[in-house]
Write a protein that holds these residues in place. Structure first.
Motif, short mmCIF file in Angstrom:
data_model
loop_
_atom_site.label_atom_id
_atom_site.label_comp_id
_atom_site.label_asym_id
_atom_site.label_seq_id
_atom_site.Cartn_x
_atom_site.Cartn_y
_atom_site.Cartn_z
N VAL A 155 0.83 -1.19 0.00
CA VAL A 155 0.00 0.00 0.00
C VAL A 155 0.87 1.25 0.00
O VAL A 155 1.92 1.30 0.65
N ARG A 156 0.44 2.24 -0.75
CA ARG A 156 1.11 3.55 -0.77
C ARG A 156 0.11 4.59 -0.31
O ARG A 156 -1.03 4.63 -0.78
N LEU A 157 0.55 5.43 0.61
CA LEU A 157 -0.34 6.39 1.24
C LEU A 157 0.03 7.81 0.85
O LEU A 157 1.22 8.16 0.82
N VAL A 158 -0.98 8.63 0.62
CA VAL A 158 -0.76 10.03 0.27
C VAL A 158 -1.69 10.89 1.09
O VAL A 158 -2.92 10.74 1.00
N GLU A 159 -1.12 11.78 1.91
CA GLU A 159 -1.92 12.70 2.71
C GLU A 159 -2.14 14.00 1.95
O GLU A 159 -1.30 14.41 1.15
N SER A 160 -3.25 14.64 2.24
CA SER A 160 -3.53 15.96 1.69
C SER A 160 -4.44 16.71 2.64
O SER A 160 -5.01 16.12 3.56
N GLY A 161 -4.56 18.02 2.41
CA GLY A 161 -5.51 18.83 3.17
C GLY A 161 -4.89 19.72 4.23
O GLY A 161 -5.61 20.47 4.89
N GLY A 162 -3.59 19.64 4.41
CA GLY A 162 -2.97 20.51 5.39
C GLY A 162 -2.97 21.96 4.95
O GLY A 162 -3.33 22.28 3.82
N GLY A 163 -2.55 22.84 5.87
CA GLY A 163 -2.49 24.25 5.53
C GLY A 163 -2.36 25.11 6.76
O GLY A 163 -2.06 24.62 7.85
N LEU A 164 -2.60 26.40 6.57
CA LEU A 164 -2.52 27.39 7.64
C LEU A 164 -3.93 27.81 8.02
O LEU A 164 -4.75 28.15 7.15
N VAL A 165 -4.22 27.79 9.31
CA VAL A 165 -5.55 28.17 9.80
C VAL A 165 -5.38 28.90 11.12
O VAL A 165 -4.42 28.68 11.85
N GLN A 166 -6.33 29.77 11.41
CA GLN A 166 -6.31 30.47 12.69
C GLN A 166 -6.85 29.57 13.80
O GLN A 166 -7.64 28.65 13.54
N ALA A 167 -6.44 29.86 15.01
CA ALA A 167 -6.95 29.11 16.15
C ALA A 167 -8.47 29.17 16.17
O ALA A 167 -9.07 30.21 15.91
N ARG A 206 -9.53 19.62 7.16
CA ARG A 206 -9.91 18.24 6.86
C ARG A 206 -8.74 17.57 6.13
O ARG A 206 -8.42 17.94 5.00
N LEU A 207 -8.13 16.61 6.78
CA LEU A 207 -7.03 15.87 6.18
C LEU A 207 -7.56 14.58 5.57
O LEU A 207 -8.46 13.96 6.11
N SER A 208 -6.96 14.20 4.44
CA SER A 208 -7.32 12.95 3.80
C SER A 208 -6.08 12.08 3.64
O SER A 208 -4.97 12.59 3.42
N CYS A 209 -6.29 10.79 3.73
CA CYS A 209 -5.23 9.81 3.50
C CYS A 209 -5.75 8.84 2.45
O CYS A 209 -6.65 8.05 2.73
N ALA A 210 -5.18 8.93 1.27
CA ALA A 210 -5.61 8.08 0.16
C ALA A 210 -4.62 6.95 -0.02
O ALA A 210 -3.41 7.13 0.09
N ALA A 211 -5.17 5.78 -0.30
CA ALA A 211 -4.34 4.59 -0.47
C ALA A 211 -4.33 4.15 -1.93
O ALA A 211 -5.38 4.10 -2.57
N ASN A 212 -3.16 3.81 -2.41
CA ASN A 212 -3.01 3.25 -3.75
C ASN A 212 -2.37 1.88 -3.62
O ASN A 212 -1.46 1.69 -2.84
N GLY A 213 -2.87 0.96 -4.37
CA GLY A 213 -2.24 -0.34 -4.40
C GLY A 213 -2.93 -1.41 -3.60
O GLY A 213 -2.88 -2.57 -3.95
N ARG A 214 -3.55 -1.05 -2.51
CA ARG A 214 -4.27 -2.01 -1.69
C ARG A 214 -5.50 -1.34 -1.10
O ARG A 214 -5.50 -0.14 -0.83
N ALA A 215 -6.52 -2.13 -0.85
CA ALA A 215 -7.72 -1.61 -0.22
C ALA A 215 -7.48 -1.39 1.27
O ALA A 215 -6.93 -2.25 1.95
N LEU A 216 -7.90 -0.23 1.77
CA LEU A 216 -7.73 0.08 3.19
C LEU A 216 -8.59 -0.80 4.08
O LEU A 216 -8.37 -0.84 5.30
N SER A 217 -9.55 -1.49 3.51
CA SER A 217 -10.45 -2.31 4.31
C SER A 217 -9.75 -3.44 5.04
O SER A 217 -10.31 -4.05 5.94
N THR A 218 -8.50 -3.72 4.67
CA THR A 218 -7.77 -4.79 5.33
C THR A 218 -6.86 -4.28 6.45
O THR A 218 -6.14 -5.06 7.07
N TYR A 219 -6.90 -2.99 6.73
CA TYR A 219 -5.94 -2.38 7.64
C TYR A 219 -6.60 -1.63 8.80
O TYR A 219 -7.76 -1.24 8.74
N THR A 220 -5.79 -1.40 9.83
CA THR A 220 -6.04 -0.32 10.77
C THR A 220 -5.26 0.90 10.27
O THR A 220 -4.09 0.78 9.90
#
Length: 123
Positions: free
Chosen positions: A2-14, A19-33
């Motif tokens: 599995v290969r993981l790619v995060e996105s959604g970070g940035g600068l925000v005020q207190a 909203r962060l996302s973690c997308a998986a390529n290569g394997r279904a996340l349903s088999t993982y924690t």
């Protein structure tokens, strides 16, 4: 593998949200924690939240409980971390990671990692 790619970070005020996302390529996340971790400059990587696809179990660090929500997006093979009421101490690079088996909070128990996404919360 599995290969993981995060996105959604940035600068925000207190008090804001991201909203962060973690997308998986290569394997279904349903088999993982899937876990989210973060690392601030000069600090060790720390556990944030985890989700077990089968059964939908979740677990949160005390520091984010009630503010962050981890969930899945079946259609996109993606895990989402919704972060609300952000604080300056939430500033860090956020990583998603996967492991076979049940929920764990120790980073050494996870087998594959994404490259991280920066979250910066200004006061």
């Amino acid at each position: 593998q599995v290969r993981l790619v995060e996105s959604g970070g940035g600068l925000v005020q207190a008090g804001g949200s991201l909203r962060l996302s973690c997308a998986a390529n290569g394997r279904a996340l349903s088999t993982y924690t899937v876990g989210w971790f973060r690392q601030a400059p000069g600090k060790e990587r720390e556990f944030v939240a985890a989700f077990t696809w089968s059964g939908g179990s979740t677990y949160y660090a005390d520091s984010v409980k009630g503010r962050f929500t981890i969930s899945r997006d079946n259609a996109e093979n993606t895990i989402v971390l919704q972060m609300n009421s952000l604080k300056p101490e939430d500033t860090a690079v956020y990583y998603c990671a996967v492991r076979q088996g049940g929920l764990r909070t120790a980073s050494r128990m996870y087998d594959a990692w994404g490259q991280g996404t920066q979250v910066t919360v200004s006061s």
